[in-house]
Scaffold this motif. Structure first.
Motif, short mmCIF file in Angstrom:
data_model
loop_
_atom_site.label_atom_id
_atom_site.label_comp_id
_atom_site.label_asym_id
_atom_site.label_seq_id
_atom_site.Cartn_x
_atom_site.Cartn_y
_atom_site.Cartn_z
N CYS A 67 -3.52 -10.88 -4.05
CA CYS A 67 -2.40 -10.24 -4.05
C CYS A 67 -2.00 -9.06 -3.18
CB CYS A 67 -2.54 -9.74 -5.37
SG CYS A 67 -2.16 -10.83 -6.89
N LEU A 68 -3.16 -8.41 -2.80
CA LEU A 68 -3.22 -7.32 -1.71
C LEU A 68 -2.74 -7.82 -0.30
CD1 LEU A 68 -4.01 -4.28 -1.67
CD2 LEU A 68 -6.49 -4.91 -1.00
N LEU A 72 0.49 -6.41 1.59
CA LEU A 72 0.31 -5.59 2.67
C LEU A 72 0.79 -6.71 4.00
CD1 LEU A 72 -3.29 -3.96 2.20
CD2 LEU A 72 -1.00 -2.95 2.16
N GLY A 73 0.90 -7.85 3.73
CA GLY A 73 1.31 -8.71 4.86
C GLY A 73 0.43 -9.11 5.98
N GLY A 120 -8.08 1.33 -8.15
CA GLY A 120 -9.21 1.24 -7.39
C GLY A 120 -8.80 0.82 -5.87
N VAL A 121 -7.88 -0.01 -5.86
CA VAL A 121 -7.22 -0.38 -4.67
C VAL A 121 -6.60 0.78 -4.09
CG1 VAL A 121 -5.44 -1.89 -3.48
CG2 VAL A 121 -7.07 -2.85 -5.08
N PHE A 122 -5.49 1.31 -4.58
CA PHE A 122 -4.52 2.31 -4.30
C PHE A 122 -5.57 3.71 -3.95
CE2 PHE A 122 -1.09 0.15 -6.41
CZ PHE A 122 -0.86 -0.74 -5.33
N SER A 123 -6.51 3.91 -4.68
CA SER A 123 -7.27 5.20 -4.01
C SER A 123 -7.87 4.86 -2.98
CB SER A 123 -8.13 5.32 -5.30
OG SER A 123 -9.19 4.41 -5.26
N HIS A 129 -0.05 5.12 3.61
CA HIS A 129 0.01 3.71 3.35
C HIS A 129 0.22 3.31 1.90
CE1 HIS A 129 -2.08 3.44 7.44
NE2 HIS A 129 -1.24 2.37 7.47
N LEU A 130 0.26 4.16 0.98
CA LEU A 130 0.29 3.88 -0.24
C LEU A 130 1.64 3.54 -0.65
CD1 LEU A 130 -0.93 6.96 -2.23
CD2 LEU A 130 -1.70 4.75 -2.41
#
Length: 169
Positions: A67-68, A72-73, A120-123, A129-130
């Motif tokens: 998913c990440l 992000l591509g 956790g991913v966004f932190s 880049h958020l």
């Protein structure tokens, strides 16, 4: 550190802590500047989790990473320097700054919700880049789908404590 030094004076602090964000800092400068603040026997502790959520060897982590990467591509390989290489950098910088080095870790299993994973991913991302709120909501929905409707998984956590101790004298 200079402001703390002016406020507290030298040799008066028992312990300073820094966590995962140490990888955004100049370790050598930080650890050297902290040393005069510490009283003999005091120290600086670096606390880091081991594997980032998106690099763990589990089915849910693979779904999260997919998913990440779609969001992000590009492939996601960043480790936040909480791996052995990052801990080596901490250790070497503490020793260069004149500390006696000690290390320990603890393992435990913890429940992890989709919201925990998203947070956790966004932190771990820098501010520039958020993703925007709408992208975050889409990411969370895609993750829920990728997990097959599960709302909670179990993470095996290993937390490292790396200590630089200022010896007496």
């Amino acid at each position: 550190m200079p402001a703390l030094s002016r406020l507290l004076g030298g040799g008066r602090v028992g312990a300073l802590t820094v966590a995962v964000a140490v990888h955004f800092m100049d370790r050598d400068a930080l650890f050297a500047a902290a040393r005069p603040l510490l009283r003999p026997g005091g120290g600086i502790a670096v606390v880091t989790n081991g594997e980032p959520l998106w690099t763990q060897d589990t089915e849910w982590s693979l779904a999260l990473r997919g998913c990440l990467e779609r969001m992000l591509g590009h492939p996601v390989t960043a480790r936040c320097q909480t791996d052995e290489d990052g801990r080596r950098r901490n250790r070497e910088a503490l020793v260069r700054a004149g500390y006696r080095y000690e290390e320990t870790s603890v393992r435990y299993d913890a429940p992890l919700t989709v919201d925990d994973m998203v947070g956790g991913v966004f932190s771990a991302m820098s501010a520039e880049h958020l993703p925007r709120e709408q992208q975050r909501e889409r990411f969370a929905a895609e993750l829920r789908d990728a997990l097959g409707g599960r709302t909670e998984v179990t993470e095996s956590v290993r937390v490292w404590l790396q200590c630089g101790v200022r010896d007496e004298g």
